[in-house]
Scaffold this motif. Structure first.
Motif, PDB file in Angstrom:
ATOM      1  N   GLY A   1       0.813  -1.215   0.000  1.00 13.92           N
ATOM      2  CA  GLY A   1       0.000   0.000   0.000  1.00 13.92           C
ATOM      3  C   GLY A   1       0.839   1.255   0.000  1.00 13.92           C
ATOM      4  N   LEU A   2       0.161   2.376   0.099  1.00  6.15           N
ATOM      5  CA  LEU A   2       0.800   3.694   0.073  1.00  6.15           C
ATOM      6  C   LEU A   2       0.626   4.366   1.424  1.00  6.15           C
ATOM      7  CD1 LEU A   2       2.108   6.017  -1.611  1.00  6.15           C
ATOM      8  CD2 LEU A   2      -0.211   6.787  -2.108  1.00  6.15           C
ATOM      9  N   GLY A   3       1.733   4.697   2.063  1.00 11.05           N
ATOM     10  CA  GLY A   3       1.690   5.416   3.331  1.00 11.05           C
ATOM     11  C   GLY A   3       1.651   6.917   3.101  1.00 11.05           C
ATOM     12  N   THR A   4       1.113   7.659   4.082  1.00 12.51           N
ATOM     13  CA  THR A   4       1.023   9.122   3.951  1.00 12.51           C
ATOM     14  C   THR A   4       1.605   9.859   5.157  1.00 12.51           C
ATOM     15  OG1 THR A   4      -1.214   9.179   4.913  1.00 12.51           O
ATOM     16  CG2 THR A   4      -1.058   8.929   2.510  1.00 12.51           C
ATOM     17  N   PHE A   5       2.364   9.154   5.989  1.00  9.13           N
ATOM     18  CA  PHE A   5       2.986   9.775   7.169  1.00  9.13           C
ATOM     19  C   PHE A   5       3.870  10.937   6.731  1.00  9.13           C
ATOM     20  CE2 PHE A   5       6.656   9.413  10.316  1.00  9.13           C
ATOM     21  CZ  PHE A   5       6.007  10.133  11.317  1.00  9.13           C
ATOM     22  N   ARG A   6       3.758  12.062   7.441  1.00  5.28           N
ATOM     23  CA  ARG A   6       4.559  13.261   7.208  1.00  5.28           C
ATOM     24  C   ARG A   6       4.168  14.048   5.957  1.00  5.28           C
ATOM     25  NH1 ARG A   6      10.896  12.150   8.914  1.00  5.28           N
ATOM     26  NH2 ARG A   6      10.583  12.410  11.148  1.00  5.28           N
ATOM     27  N   LEU A   7       3.140  13.595   5.241  1.00 12.11           N
ATOM     28  CA  LEU A   7       2.723  14.316   4.037  1.00 12.11           C
ATOM     29  C   LEU A   7       1.607  15.292   4.397  1.00 12.11           C
ATOM     30  CD1 LEU A   7       2.673  11.460   1.359  1.00 12.11           C
ATOM     31  CD2 LEU A   7       4.546  13.009   1.979  1.00 12.11           C
ATOM     32  N   GLN A   8       1.820  16.560   4.100  1.00  8.89           N
ATOM     33  CA  GLN A   8       0.860  17.597   4.459  1.00  8.89           C
ATOM     34  C   GLN A   8       0.363  18.322   3.210  1.00  8.89           C
ATOM     35  OE1 GLN A   8      -0.149  18.490   7.789  1.00  8.89           O
ATOM     36  NE2 GLN A   8       0.792  16.502   8.186  1.00  8.89           N
ATOM     37  N   GLY A   9      -0.882  18.829   3.296  1.00  6.17           N
ATOM     38  CA  GLY A   9      -1.402  19.705   2.254  1.00  6.17           C
ATOM     39  C   GLY A   9      -1.283  19.137   0.853  1.00  6.17           C
ATOM     40  N   GLN A  10      -0.772  19.974  -0.046  1.00  7.37           N
ATOM     41  CA  GLN A  10      -0.680  19.595  -1.456  1.00  7.37           C
ATOM     42  C   GLN A  10       0.230  18.381  -1.664  1.00  7.37           C
ATOM     43  OE1 GLN A  10      -2.683  21.163  -3.707  1.00  7.37           O
ATOM     44  NE2 GLN A  10      -2.096  19.517  -5.106  1.00  7.37           N
ATOM     45  N   ALA A  11       1.255  18.240  -0.823  1.00  4.57           N
ATOM     46  CA  ALA A  11       2.156  17.082  -0.957  1.00  4.57           C
ATOM     47  C   ALA A  11       1.380  15.789  -0.748  1.00  4.57           C
ATOM     48  CB  ALA A  11       3.302  17.176   0.042  1.00  4.57           C
ATOM     49  N   ALA A  12       0.439  15.786   0.196  1.00  7.42           N
ATOM     50  CA  ALA A  12      -0.383  14.599   0.442  1.00  7.42           C
ATOM     51  C   ALA A  12      -1.310  14.342  -0.739  1.00  7.42           C
ATOM     52  CB  ALA A  12      -1.193  14.772   1.724  1.00  7.42           C
ATOM     53  N   ILE A  13      -1.941  15.405  -1.241  1.00 10.08           N
ATOM     54  CA  ILE A  13      -2.840  15.264  -2.395  1.00 10.08           C
ATOM     55  C   ILE A  13      -2.077  14.712  -3.592  1.00 10.08           C
ATOM     56  CG2 ILE A  13      -4.252  16.539  -4.077  1.00 10.08           C
ATOM     57  CD1 ILE A  13      -4.918  18.523  -1.786  1.00 10.08           C
ATOM     58  N   ASP A  14      -0.899  15.280  -3.858  1.00 16.96           N
ATOM     59  CA  ASP A  14      -0.119  14.863  -5.026  1.00 16.96           C
ATOM     60  C   ASP A  14       0.350  13.421  -4.911  1.00 16.96           C
ATOM     61  OD1 ASP A  14      -0.469  17.389  -6.033  1.00 16.96           O
ATOM     62  OD2 ASP A  14       1.556  18.098  -5.566  1.00 16.96           O
ATOM     63  N   SER A  15       0.809  13.031  -3.718  1.00 21.98           N
ATOM     64  CA  SER A  15       1.305  11.676  -3.535  1.00 21.98           C
ATOM     65  C   SER A  15       0.193  10.654  -3.746  1.00 21.98           C
ATOM     66  CB  SER A  15       1.913  11.508  -2.142  1.00 21.98           C
ATOM     67  OG  SER A  15       2.372  10.186  -1.961  1.00 21.98           O
ATOM     68  N   VAL A  16      -0.960  10.901  -3.143  1.00 26.45           N
ATOM     69  CA  VAL A  16      -2.080   9.972  -3.283  1.00 26.45           C
ATOM     70  C   VAL A  16      -2.601   9.977  -4.726  1.00 26.45           C
ATOM     71  CG1 VAL A  16      -4.431   9.417  -2.512  1.00 26.45           C
ATOM     72  CG2 VAL A  16      -2.694  10.121  -0.847  1.00 26.45           C
ATOM     73  N   THR A  17      -2.666  11.151  -5.331  1.00 23.79           N
ATOM     74  CA  THR A  17      -3.107  11.250  -6.731  1.00 23.79           C
ATOM     75  C   THR A  17      -2.181  10.445  -7.639  1.00 23.79           C
ATOM     76  OG1 THR A  17      -4.091  13.429  -6.368  1.00 23.79           O
ATOM     77  CG2 THR A  17      -3.551  12.842  -8.641  1.00 23.79           C
ATOM     78  N   ASN A  18      -0.883  10.660  -7.482  1.00 24.06           N
ATOM     79  CA  ASN A  18       0.092   9.911  -8.283  1.00 24.06           C
ATOM     80  C   ASN A  18      -0.017   8.418  -8.029  1.00 24.06           C
ATOM     81  OD1 ASN A  18       1.483  11.867  -9.833  1.00 24.06           O
ATOM     82  ND2 ASN A  18       2.606  12.540  -8.022  1.00 24.06           N
ATOM     83  N   GLY A  19      -0.116   8.058  -6.747  1.00 24.73           N
ATOM     84  CA  GLY A  19      -0.222   6.648  -6.396  1.00 24.73           C
ATOM     85  C   GLY A  19      -1.412   5.978  -7.044  1.00 24.73           C
ATOM     86  N   LEU A  20      -2.568   6.625  -6.967  1.00 25.34           N
ATOM     87  CA  LEU A  20      -3.783   6.045  -7.554  1.00 25.34           C
ATOM     88  C   LEU A  20      -3.667   5.939  -9.072  1.00 25.34           C
ATOM     89  CD1 LEU A  20      -6.450   7.850  -5.329  1.00 25.34           C
ATOM     90  CD2 LEU A  20      -5.836   5.423  -5.254  1.00 25.34           C
TER      91      LEU A  20
END
Length: 269
Positions: A9-28
């Protein structure tokens, strides 16, 4: 009941704001379908937004969140989970975890495990489990709700901290282990043993470490803000390490714990 914790899976620890959105968007976009977050990460709303905008259907996703220590009391846990669900824009999570043991046993294990089980019975979580629990704490949780109710114990586990006592006990109870910080904040990626194995397999050091954990039967939830790393990490699922590789990595264990927050961490095994 048989529980199923996805291996990758994809973890989101330490990811805030746009960085979290971008990481999850890219991951999906790349094909990740398992997303791990937590109340204390402060990014559930961003994770929810990225999921909503992705067009990926809810039934194709496995979403995990973790209840924070302030919300363990019987009258607080379910309302806090409902708040998380609103932020995540879903009517349930696939896995809800107790994030850390209650500091100073302020809320007894039996109380918060019963509340978590109630959340499951209400359909707010498909599966429930714990995180950062020692053997003793797992025993208390089992006494409270039964081992069959505890899907996983999410713990720090990487080549430098292999946590075998806890992992072996969990396995003996039919409780899956989810490894967090599997790459040890990137420290293990510079290890010459890992690098040599990676070279032999024409793989990245991260792929080697993630494959090692999965071959031991653990779930992994690596995070990254880099799309290229998210993509190459996914390929760890296809990498098969030999017995010699596994033995070499097993020998790297040094009890190198990185997460030990004062006032929060239990007396580790």
């Amino acid at each position: 009941m048989t529980y199923r914790i996805p291996a990758f899976g994809l973890g989101t620890f330490r990811l805030q704001g746009q960085a979290a959105i971008d990481s999850v968007t890219n991951g999906l976009e790349l094909g990740y379908r398992v997303i791990d977050t937590a109340q204390i990460y402060g990014n559930e709303a961003e994770v929810g937004q990225a999921i909503a905008d992705s067009g990926v259907t809810r039934q194709d996703l496995f979403i995990t969140t973790k209840i924070w220590i302030d919300h363990y009391a019987q009258d607080k846990l379910i309302p806090s989970l409902r708040d998380s669900l609103a932020k995540l824009r879903t009517d349930h999570v696939d896995l809800a975890l107790i994030h850390w043991p209650s500091p100073g046993n302020a809320v007894p294990v039996a109380e918060f495990m019963a509340a978590l089980r109630d959340a499951k019975r209400q359909g707010l979580a498909t599966q429930i489990g714990v995180s950062n629990f020692t053997i003793g704490l797992m025993q208390q949780a089992i006494a409270a709700v039964g081992a069959s109710e505890i899907a996983t114990n999410q713990i720090e586990l990487h080549p430098y901290l292999q946590n075998r006592k806890v992992a072996d006990f969990a396995k003996s109870q039919g409780i899956a282990i989810t490894s967090y910080m599997t790459l040890a904040y990137g420290k293990v990626l510079h290890d010459p043993v890992i690098q040599a194995i990676a070279q032999v397999h024409a793989a990245t050091p991260a792929q080697v470490v993630l494959a090692w954990a999965m071959q031991l039967g653990y779930a992994v939830i690596p995070s990254s803000t880099q799309r290229a790393n998210l993509q190459t990490n996914l390929l760890a699922q296809q990498l098969v390490l030999g017995a010699s590789d596994m033995a070499q990595i097993a020998a790297l264990d040094r009890g190198g714990r990185l997460t030990n927050p004062e006032g929060l961490a239990p007396a580790w095994d």
